[in-house]
Design a protein around this motif. Structure first.
Motif, mmCIF file in Angstrom:
data_model
loop_
_atom_site.group_PDB
_atom_site.id
_atom_site.type_symbol
_atom_site.label_atom_id
_atom_site.label_comp_id
_atom_site.label_asym_id
_atom_site.label_seq_id
_atom_site.Cartn_x
_atom_site.Cartn_y
_atom_site.Cartn_z
ATOM 1 N N VAL A 62 -111.094 45.143 -81.070
ATOM 2 C CA VAL A 62 -110.668 45.747 -82.336
ATOM 3 C C VAL A 62 -110.972 44.856 -83.545
ATOM 4 O O VAL A 62 -111.516 45.345 -84.540
ATOM 5 N N PRO A 63 -110.682 43.555 -83.543
ATOM 6 C CA PRO A 63 -111.024 42.745 -84.722
ATOM 7 C C PRO A 63 -112.524 42.687 -85.000
ATOM 8 O O PRO A 63 -112.949 42.732 -86.154
ATOM 9 N N VAL A 64 -113.316 42.616 -83.949
ATOM 10 C CA VAL A 64 -114.777 42.576 -84.144
ATOM 11 C C VAL A 64 -115.258 43.903 -84.721
ATOM 12 O O VAL A 64 -116.069 43.927 -85.659
ATOM 13 N N ALA A 65 -114.773 45.002 -84.177
ATOM 14 C CA ALA A 65 -115.161 46.325 -84.690
ATOM 15 C C ALA A 65 -114.733 46.504 -86.149
ATOM 16 O O ALA A 65 -115.470 47.051 -86.950
ATOM 17 N N ALA A 66 -113.537 46.037 -86.483
ATOM 18 C CA ALA A 66 -113.071 46.154 -87.870
ATOM 19 C C ALA A 66 -113.918 45.315 -88.810
ATOM 20 O O ALA A 66 -114.217 45.737 -89.930
ATOM 21 N N GLY A 67 -114.342 44.144 -88.375
ATOM 22 C CA GLY A 67 -115.217 43.318 -89.205
ATOM 23 C C GLY A 67 -116.571 43.988 -89.434
ATOM 24 O O GLY A 67 -117.089 43.994 -90.550
ATOM 25 N N VAL A 68 -117.112 44.590 -88.384
ATOM 26 C CA VAL A 68 -118.385 45.298 -88.525
ATOM 27 C C VAL A 68 -118.233 46.490 -89.467
ATOM 28 O O VAL A 68 -119.072 46.732 -90.321
ATOM 29 N N LEU A 69 -117.156 47.232 -89.313
ATOM 30 C CA LEU A 69 -116.921 48.377 -90.193
ATOM 31 C C LEU A 69 -116.670 47.949 -91.636
ATOM 32 O O LEU A 69 -117.099 48.632 -92.579
ATOM 33 N N ALA A 70 -115.998 46.821 -91.825
ATOM 34 C CA ALA A 70 -115.763 46.336 -93.193
ATOM 35 C C ALA A 70 -117.061 45.960 -93.872
ATOM 36 O O ALA A 70 -117.271 46.237 -95.049
ATOM 37 N N VAL A 71 -117.949 45.342 -93.132
ATOM 38 C CA VAL A 71 -119.250 44.954 -93.694
ATOM 39 C C VAL A 71 -120.086 46.182 -93.991
ATOM 40 O O VAL A 71 -120.780 46.255 -95.002
#
Length: 74
Positions: A62-71
């Motif tokens: 989840v944190p990795v996916a959220a970082g990708v989505l934020a970028v």
């Protein structure tokens, strides 16, 4: 077409790190609350052991996916 926003490098990193920090809290909190109950059940059933493994894996994804989505939204 929508014009792309131009951010300074500092703004970009600030938004990215903020999103990842929030995602870490969101990902870890449910696991911290539910994990003790599922751990107790996992000792008696393979089904609950699978659920425990899936919840532990989601805490990392989840944190990795959220970082990708934020970028990608910048």
């Amino acid at each position: 077409m929508k014009e792309l926003s131009k951010y300074k490098m500092g703004e970009f990193w600030n938004k990215l790190l903020s999103a990842v920090a929030m995602a870490i809290v969101v990902a870890v909190t449910p696991g911290a609350i539910i994990s003790p109950f599922i751990t107790g059940l996992a000792k008696h059933s393979a089904f609950w052991e699978t659920i425990l493994n899936a919840s532990n894996l989601s805490m990392y994804i989840v944190p990795v996916a959220a970082g990708v989505l934020a970028v990608s939204t910048l």
